[in-house]
Scaffold this motif. Sequence first.
Motif, short mmCIF file in Angstrom:
data_model
loop_
_atom_site.label_atom_id
_atom_site.label_comp_id
_atom_site.label_asym_id
_atom_site.label_seq_id
_atom_site.Cartn_x
_atom_site.Cartn_y
_atom_site.Cartn_z
N ILE A 97 0.85 -1.19 0.00
CA ILE A 97 0.00 0.00 0.00
C ILE A 97 0.89 1.23 0.00
CG2 ILE A 97 -1.81 1.30 1.19
CD1 ILE A 97 -2.60 -1.31 2.61
N SER A 98 0.52 2.21 -0.83
CA SER A 98 1.24 3.48 -0.86
C SER A 98 0.24 4.63 -0.84
CB SER A 98 2.12 3.57 -2.12
OG SER A 98 2.78 4.82 -2.18
N VAL A 99 0.47 5.59 0.06
CA VAL A 99 -0.35 6.80 0.14
C VAL A 99 0.59 7.98 -0.01
CG1 VAL A 99 -2.05 8.09 1.47
CG2 VAL A 99 -1.90 5.60 1.75
N GLU A 100 0.29 8.84 -0.99
CA GLU A 100 1.26 9.86 -1.37
C GLU A 100 0.64 11.24 -1.54
OE1 GLU A 100 3.00 8.60 -5.05
OE2 GLU A 100 3.18 6.52 -4.42
N SER A 101 1.26 12.24 -0.96
CA SER A 101 1.21 13.67 -1.28
C SER A 101 -0.15 14.34 -1.42
CB SER A 101 2.01 13.96 -2.56
OG SER A 101 1.29 13.70 -3.72
N GLU A 102 -0.19 15.56 -0.90
CA GLU A 102 -1.25 16.53 -1.16
C GLU A 102 -2.66 15.99 -0.87
OE1 GLU A 102 -0.70 18.10 -5.07
OE2 GLU A 102 1.10 19.19 -4.52
N LEU A 103 -2.81 15.38 0.30
CA LEU A 103 -4.12 14.95 0.76
C LEU A 103 -4.42 15.64 2.09
CD1 LEU A 103 -4.11 11.09 0.10
CD2 LEU A 103 -5.61 12.77 -0.98
N SER A 104 -5.66 16.06 2.26
CA SER A 104 -6.09 16.65 3.52
C SER A 104 -7.17 15.74 4.11
CB SER A 104 -6.65 18.07 3.30
OG SER A 104 -7.11 18.62 4.51
N VAL A 105 -6.84 15.08 5.23
CA VAL A 105 -7.76 14.11 5.81
C VAL A 105 -7.68 14.21 7.32
CG1 VAL A 105 -5.99 12.31 5.67
CG2 VAL A 105 -8.39 11.66 5.86
N GLN A 106 -8.84 14.07 7.99
CA GLN A 106 -8.87 14.14 9.45
C GLN A 106 -8.40 12.83 10.09
OE1 GLN A 106 -9.61 17.00 11.25
NE2 GLN A 106 -9.48 17.90 9.21
#
Length: 241
Positions: free
Chosen positions: A132-141
């Motif tokens: 799994i990869s989660v990358e860049s420029e995300l806005s999440v609570q």
Amino acid sequence: MNNKMKLAMILLAAASIGLAVNSDIRNVSNEAKGDISQIDVTNIHSLKIQSDAAIVTVIGDKQINQAECELSKGNSHGMDTNVTKSIQDGTLQIILKNKLKIINTGPLPSLTIRLPYKEFKSLEIDNKLGNISVESELSVQHLNVSSSAGDVTVTDVIGMESSNISTSVGNVEFALPDQSAHLYVNLSTKLGKIDNQVPLEKATNTTTVVSKELHGYVGEAQSESATLNISTLTGEILFKN
């Protein structure tokens, strides 16, 4: 059942799944480019991604206005892969299901999701087998990422209130955004090592024969700090800026 027996069962199950589903979960170089579908997320506040076996990538992109979902099935003929998408009560749910036809020796399918920049309440990813990869420029609570067998990489993304990153068998690499809020960090591995490259306030280390834990604050210690929990049963943790 003691912890050693539980760990042995997890390792045996992961090995069995890996042999049955894929000989190399990291080998995706031969994939053909898949079809891309677009999803309007104007009224979406949460995302939930579930996968049986795939390489799952979620990317934040300020250049797009709609979410994009791309499935690349690879070059294997031993597996049927199906992705369904649904929206209910403001939550976009994406589910990837695999069905084996024969023993699969090709690369795992790849599911890539690109998200426009907006405020999301939660992002949840659950992948049974695969990286799994989660990358860049995300806005999440709230950010929740878990894999039963596979590596997890999170880069420049963090839950503004909470983040929970875990894998049973695999390594975790977490790179903080450039400007992160005050953060309470809890790192733990049952069998592996912790490589911490971030200065922590009030840091405490706990080490047994094989397990390790590290706790502390990024920035000034505050009771209202966001929380980051990273754990693996067997694997290494890299925590860096």
